[in-house]
Design a protein around this motif. Structure first.
Motif, PDB file in Angstrom:
ATOM      1  N   PHE A 317       1.013  -1.192  -0.033  1.00  0.00           N
ATOM      2  CA  PHE A 317       0.112   0.031  -0.034  1.00  0.00           C
ATOM      3  C   PHE A 317       0.869   1.116   0.097  1.00  0.00           C
ATOM      4  O   PHE A 317       1.690   1.380   0.810  1.00  0.00           O
ATOM      5  N   ARG A 318       0.605   2.213  -1.010  1.00  0.00           N
ATOM      6  CA  ARG A 318       1.311   3.380  -1.269  1.00  0.00           C
ATOM      7  C   ARG A 318       0.812   4.596  -0.097  1.00  0.00           C
ATOM      8  O   ARG A 318      -0.306   4.561  -0.155  1.00  0.00           O
ATOM      9  N   GLY A 319       1.723   5.122   0.566  1.00  0.00           N
ATOM     10  CA  GLY A 319       1.309   6.313   1.183  1.00  0.00           C
ATOM     11  C   GLY A 319       1.133   5.972   2.752  1.00  0.00           C
ATOM     12  O   GLY A 319       0.994   4.765   3.149  1.00  0.00           O
ATOM     13  N   PRO A 320       1.028   7.008   3.760  1.00  0.00           N
ATOM     14  CA  PRO A 320       0.976   6.749   5.202  1.00  0.00           C
ATOM     15  C   PRO A 320      -0.418   6.340   5.655  1.00  0.00           C
ATOM     16  O   PRO A 320      -1.386   6.556   4.759  1.00  0.00           O
ATOM     17  N   LEU A 321      -0.340   5.506   6.566  1.00  0.00           N
ATOM     18  CA  LEU A 321      -1.610   5.481   7.063  1.00  0.00           C
ATOM     19  C   LEU A 321      -1.945   6.432   8.063  1.00  0.00           C
ATOM     20  O   LEU A 321      -1.139   6.462   9.532  1.00  0.00           O
ATOM     21  N   GLN A 322      -2.850   7.380   8.285  1.00  0.00           N
ATOM     22  CA  GLN A 322      -2.895   8.462   9.131  1.00  0.00           C
ATOM     23  C   GLN A 322      -3.915   8.493  10.054  1.00  0.00           C
ATOM     24  O   GLN A 322      -5.160   8.024   9.830  1.00  0.00           O
ATOM     25  N   THR A 323      -3.711   8.890  11.377  1.00  0.00           N
ATOM     26  CA  THR A 323      -4.649   8.755  12.390  1.00  0.00           C
ATOM     27  C   THR A 323      -5.845   9.821  11.871  1.00  0.00           C
ATOM     28  O   THR A 323      -5.600  10.799  11.261  1.00  0.00           O
ATOM     29  N   LYS A 324      -6.923   9.408  12.211  1.00  0.00           N
ATOM     30  CA  LYS A 324      -8.381  10.398  11.578  1.00  0.00           C
ATOM     31  C   LYS A 324      -8.839   9.944  10.312  1.00  0.00           C
ATOM     32  O   LYS A 324      -9.767  10.428   9.857  1.00  0.00           O
ATOM     33  N   ALA A 325      -8.005   9.057   9.611  1.00  0.00           N
ATOM     34  CA  ALA A 325      -8.336   8.853   8.137  1.00  0.00           C
ATOM     35  C   ALA A 325      -9.578   7.630   8.319  1.00  0.00           C
ATOM     36  O   ALA A 325      -9.674   6.920   9.119  1.00  0.00           O
ATOM     37  N   LYS A 326     -10.433   7.878   7.124  1.00  0.00           N
ATOM     38  CA  LYS A 326     -11.471   6.795   6.918  1.00  0.00           C
ATOM     39  C   LYS A 326     -10.977   5.556   5.927  1.00  0.00           C
ATOM     40  O   LYS A 326     -10.356   6.065   5.034  1.00  0.00           O
ATOM     41  N   PHE A 327     -11.413   4.552   6.428  1.00  0.00           N
ATOM     42  CA  PHE A 327     -11.119   3.256   5.467  1.00  0.00           C
ATOM     43  C   PHE A 327     -12.223   2.518   5.454  1.00  0.00           C
ATOM     44  O   PHE A 327     -13.139   2.474   6.300  1.00  0.00           O
ATOM     45  N   HIS A 328     -12.204   1.547   4.259  1.00  0.00           N
ATOM     46  CA  HIS A 328     -13.347   0.621   4.292  1.00  0.00           C
ATOM     47  C   HIS A 328     -12.714  -0.461   5.092  1.00  0.00           C
ATOM     48  O   HIS A 328     -11.619  -1.159   5.099  1.00  0.00           O
ATOM     49  N   ILE A 329     -13.549  -0.762   6.215  1.00  0.00           N
ATOM     50  CA  ILE A 329     -13.112  -1.810   7.300  1.00  0.00           C
ATOM     51  C   ILE A 329     -13.850  -3.173   6.880  1.00  0.00           C
ATOM     52  O   ILE A 329     -15.055  -3.198   7.315  1.00  0.00           O
ATOM     53  N   THR A 330     -13.132  -4.314   6.632  1.00  0.00           N
ATOM     54  CA  THR A 330     -13.717  -5.451   6.683  1.00  0.00           C
ATOM     55  C   THR A 330     -13.862  -6.253   7.834  1.00  0.00           C
ATOM     56  O   THR A 330     -12.444  -6.589   8.277  1.00  0.00           O
ATOM     57  N   VAL A 331     -14.710  -6.498   8.569  1.00  0.00           N
ATOM     58  CA  VAL A 331     -14.722  -7.461   9.848  1.00  0.00           C
ATOM     59  C   VAL A 331     -15.552  -8.524   9.560  1.00  0.00           C
ATOM     60  O   VAL A 331     -16.763  -8.273   9.518  1.00  0.00           O
ATOM     61  N   GLY A 332     -15.076  -9.591   9.731  1.00  0.00           N
ATOM     62  CA  GLY A 332     -15.639 -10.851   9.597  1.00  0.00           C
ATOM     63  C   GLY A 332     -16.191 -10.734   8.102  1.00  0.00           C
ATOM     64  O   GLY A 332     -15.458 -10.604   7.086  1.00  0.00           O
ATOM     65  N   HIS A 333     -17.501 -11.045   7.872  1.00  0.00           N
ATOM     66  CA  HIS A 333     -17.960 -10.688   6.450  1.00  0.00           C
ATOM     67  C   HIS A 333     -18.643  -9.430   6.201  1.00  0.00           C
ATOM     68  O   HIS A 333     -19.341  -9.321   4.854  1.00  0.00           O
ATOM     69  N   GLU A 334     -18.522  -8.549   6.745  1.00  0.00           N
ATOM     70  CA  GLU A 334     -19.113  -7.103   6.636  1.00  0.00           C
ATOM     71  C   GLU A 334     -18.112  -6.064   6.347  1.00  0.00           C
ATOM     72  O   GLU A 334     -16.949  -6.132   6.904  1.00  0.00           O
ATOM     73  N   THR A 335     -18.394  -5.336   5.629  1.00  0.00           N
ATOM     74  CA  THR A 335     -17.351  -4.121   5.018  1.00  0.00           C
ATOM     75  C   THR A 335     -18.073  -2.815   5.361  1.00  0.00           C
ATOM     76  O   THR A 335     -19.189  -2.397   4.782  1.00  0.00           O
ATOM     77  N   VAL A 336     -17.623  -1.891   6.275  1.00  0.00           N
ATOM     78  CA  VAL A 336     -18.185  -0.680   6.662  1.00  0.00           C
ATOM     79  C   VAL A 336     -17.054   0.515   6.773  1.00  0.00           C
ATOM     80  O   VAL A 336     -16.074  -0.003   6.872  1.00  0.00           O
ATOM     81  N   MET A 337     -17.563   1.696   6.805  1.00  0.00           N
ATOM     82  CA  MET A 337     -16.385   2.755   6.997  1.00  0.00           C
ATOM     83  C   MET A 337     -16.123   2.621   8.378  1.00  0.00           C
ATOM     84  O   MET A 337     -16.961   2.674   9.161  1.00  0.00           O
ATOM     85  N   GLY A 338     -14.817   3.161   8.543  1.00  0.00           N
ATOM     86  CA  GLY A 338     -14.220   3.276   9.985  1.00  0.00           C
ATOM     87  C   GLY A 338     -13.309   4.314   9.907  1.00  0.00           C
ATOM     88  O   GLY A 338     -12.563   4.366   8.981  1.00  0.00           O
ATOM     89  N   ARG A 339     -13.238   5.216  11.103  1.00  0.00           N
ATOM     90  CA  ARG A 339     -12.249   6.023  11.228  1.00  0.00           C
ATOM     91  C   ARG A 339     -11.124   5.532  12.247  1.00  0.00           C
ATOM     92  O   ARG A 339     -11.421   4.798  13.218  1.00  0.00           O
ATOM     93  N   VAL A 340      -9.797   5.526  12.064  1.00  0.00           N
ATOM     94  CA  VAL A 340      -9.006   5.095  12.810  1.00  0.00           C
ATOM     95  C   VAL A 340      -8.058   5.848  13.630  1.00  0.00           C
ATOM     96  O   VAL A 340      -7.806   7.026  13.266  1.00  0.00           O
ATOM     97  N   MET A 341      -7.386   5.397  14.931  1.00  0.00           N
ATOM     98  CA  MET A 341      -6.521   6.288  15.677  1.00  0.00           C
ATOM     99  C   MET A 341      -5.353   5.388  15.764  1.00  0.00           C
ATOM    100  O   MET A 341      -5.812   4.243  16.563  1.00  0.00           O
ATOM    101  N   PHE A 342      -4.113   5.583  15.626  1.00  0.00           N
ATOM    102  CA  PHE A 342      -3.292   4.373  15.765  1.00  0.00           C
ATOM    103  C   PHE A 342      -2.528   4.566  17.169  1.00  0.00           C
ATOM    104  O   PHE A 342      -2.265   5.927  17.682  1.00  0.00           O
ATOM    105  N   PHE A 343      -1.954   3.907  18.092  1.00  0.00           N
ATOM    106  CA  PHE A 343      -1.118   4.144  18.876  1.00  0.00           C
ATOM    107  C   PHE A 343      -0.261   2.734  19.370  1.00  0.00           C
ATOM    108  O   PHE A 343      -0.253   1.689  18.480  1.00  0.00           O
ATOM    109  N   SER A 344       0.965   3.186  20.106  1.00  0.00           N
ATOM    110  CA  SER A 344       1.752   1.818  20.172  1.00  0.00           C
ATOM    111  C   SER A 344       2.226   1.915  21.527  1.00  0.00           C
ATOM    112  O   SER A 344       1.893   2.617  22.228  1.00  0.00           O
ATOM    113  N   PRO A 345       3.013   1.088  22.068  1.00  0.00           N
ATOM    114  CA  PRO A 345       3.345   0.964  23.587  1.00  0.00           C
ATOM    115  C   PRO A 345       4.160   2.260  24.018  1.00  0.00           C
ATOM    116  O   PRO A 345       4.620   2.928  23.351  1.00  0.00           O
ATOM    117  N   ALA A 346       3.906   2.540  25.263  1.00  0.00           N
ATOM    118  CA  ALA A 346       4.542   3.703  25.693  1.00  0.00           C
ATOM    119  C   ALA A 346       6.191   3.420  25.843  1.00  0.00           C
ATOM    120  O   ALA A 346       6.417   2.456  25.808  1.00  0.00           O
TER     121      ALA A 346
END
Length: 582
Positions: A317-346
């Protein structure tokens, strides 16, 4: 196992027009209700629009048979269920749904064209969702006879090179002609290489461990009614088992019905287990309400409005994955729009072992403006995103995904984030990241009820300078706050002087954003000397006076004495408190 069929699901994936449906047809002896482009739109457009299912059976290979028991036993059969996934780019969400129920993947390549955009995306999905691969070079009948073998050898080498950097390195490649002469050729033309492909598949297949315990969960891909019988839901059992007379729930509709009858490829059965392809008949249910979805043991699935997932970026996948960006999220057999927030260990817990199957709410996590990729470029991105790292990305990253509409799914299910709105004709991968759903937030008001327990913080740093010394234990600072800042909120927070002392913000000083800093340990003589010299020099320069000879000889301080303030602010703290580590 003896006396029954063992079912294995084999996915047929590839670019549009690579001949997947023709290959499934050539391999199959028994077609299910959904097989071979039965939908009118599919026939009109000549492409597969939905998952098609068909099967063939062979005697179970000796290597897969248990030790024989006493007395004669019917020969066990290996039933290979073929899942024909659409190759058209706009139907990728269906492909993702199909990939989650397969044990082995056949990647179908048009030998005259090689790897194409969707074949690459199917390979990416296979790497995420599948363990074994067989590459099928189809349409070999279209190659000139004299040069056929050389062209097949050339394409085989190309495919082996493509697979070199994937988990499928060394996967077998086999040439076939599923429908010699093309789709309009007479049926009298015999397919080529199909028997060899069946033998190859049989040799490659290993029976996944099937666990009949645990709650029943079935992925439904078609739903239709049969007059006088009821509504039939066809699909693949993902976990547990089901028997005649059991109650099953359609969680998306909050409906519970009893199993009236069951079939596997037109053969009535009384029970079925994980991995089986099954049709379940229930009564008093409108098939129009459920085209695709999940059916489960009553009360075993939950509907979530947001989820915490583990995340791994798909390298193509080209380009960064930005916090607050919207993606098509496939969960199980459903695909819905979702907004993401990334985080990592302290930063203080970077050395902890990654935890793969749960989410720890007792730990602290560092907010990220974007997903951090491992590699030399990471250090700069880390700095921008607030990640204290030694030039490599964190070992594990997570995301909070907030769905635009609620989804029903099991815990620990596969999650794929895509940009399906990208240009389908562009030669780019639209699959952005994948992960596992670790914790679902079921409460509609999760932002108030659940998120405050998620201890994700932003590391804030502010820098100012000492303007003047009041006495041995007090200085006045500036440039740390704006004029309009309420400095009272910062009173009591620790600041560090660039000369080494630790101070505490005591109060505001005037109305212009200046503040008083108390230094409990007092200024050292060296610090006082540096500060006095710097401030005298600044004062004389301001009045346009020349420096005294002895001051001119004194080395000029490199820069004013700095003040730095560091604190954490928790993203989901409604009070926006500022916290400093002890």
């Amino acid at each position: 196992m003896a006396g029954r069929r063992v079912n294995v699901n084999v996915g047929v994936l590839g670019h549009i027009d690579s001949g997947k449906t023709a290959l499934a047809r050539a391999l199959s002896t028994t077609a299910s209700t959904a097989a071979f482009d039965k939908q009118p739109q599919s026939r009109e457009r000549g492409i597969t629009l939905d998952l098609g299912f068909s099967c063939f059976s062979v005697p179970l290979p000796a290597r897969l048979r248990p030790a024989p028991g006493a007395g004669p036993e019917p020969e066990p059969q290996l039933q290979v269920t073929l899942v024909d996934c659409p190759g058209h780019a706009s139907l990728i969400r269906t492909i993702i749904g199909g990939a989650q129920i397969i044990d082995l993947m056949m990647l179908v390549i048009d030998v005259t064209k090689g790897m194409q955009t969707q074949s690459a995306e199917c390979l990416v999905i296979g790497q995420i969702a599948c363990q074994k691969l067989v590459v099928v070079l189809n349409k070999i009948d279209l190659l000139p006879e004299g040069k056929r073998q050389a062209a097949i050898d050339r394409m085989t080498r190309k495919m082996q090179k493509t697979l070199e950097n994937t988990k499928f390195r060394g996967a077998p490649v086999i040439p076939v002609a599923a429908k010699p002469g093309g789709p309009d050729a007479p049926e009298t033309e015999a397919p080529q290489g199909i028997q060899e492909l069946i033998e190859l598949l049989t040799s490659q297949i290993s029976i996944p461990t099937r666990d009949p315990s645990g709650p029943f969960l079935m992925s439904v891909d078609h739903c239709f009614s049969i007059k006088g019988q009821g509504t039939v839901m066809t699909g693949t059992i993902l976990s547990g088992s089901v028997s005649l007379g059991d109650s099953v729930e359609i969680p998306a509709l909050k409906v519970v019905r009893k199993v009236k009858s069951m079939q596997m490829f037109h053969t009535p059965v009384s029970s079925a287990v994980q991995g089986d392809r099954l049709g379940i008949c229930v009564t008093q249910f409108d098939p129009k309400l459920l085209e695709r979805g999940l059916v489960c043991a009553p009360g075993s699935l939950h509907t979530v409005h947001a989820a915490l997932i583990s995340v791994e970026k798909i390298p193509y996948f080209r380009g960064p994955l930005q916090t607050k960006a919207k993606f098509h999220i496939t969960v199980g057999h459903e695909t819905v729009m979702g907004r993401v927030m990334f985080f990592s260990p302290a930063p203080d817990s970077l050395d902890r072992e990654p935890v793969l199957d749960s989410f720890d709410f007792s730990r602290e996590y560092l907010f990220q403006e974007q997903y951090l990729c491992p590699g030399p470029a990471t250090a700069e991105a880390d700095e921008k995103a607030g990640q204290a790292s030694a030039g490599h990305g964190p070992r594990q990253q997570w995301a909070l995904v907030e769905f635009e509409k609620p989804v029903t799914c099991p815990r620990l299910c596969l999650v794929i984030g895509s940009r399906l709105d990208a240009d389908i004709h562009a030669n780019t991968c639209r699959l952005a990241f994948h992960g596992v759903l670790l914790h679902g937030l079921e409460d509609r008001t999760y932002a108030e009820s659940a998120l405050p327990a998620l201890r994700v913080y932003k590391l804030k740093q502010k820098h100012g300078v000492v303007e003047r010394v009041l006495d041995d234990h007090s200085v006045i600072g500036r440039s740390l706050f704006k004029k309009e800042t309420n400095i009272q909120l910062f009173v009591g927070l620790r600041v560090h002087l660039s000369t080494g002392e630790l101070g505490v913000i005591d109060s505001a000083f005037g109305q212009s954003g200046k503040f008083k800093v108390h230094i409990p340990g007092g200024l050292s003589p060296d610090s006082k000397s540096i500060l006095t010299s710097a401030l005298k020099k600044r004062g004389r320069a301001g009045r346009g006076e020349a420096a005294k000879p002895e001051e001119a000889e004194r080395p000029e301080p490199a820069q004013p004495v700095g003040l730095s303030l560091s604190f954490k602010r928790y993203v989901f703290d409604a009070h926006k408190r500022m916290v400093q580590s002890p």
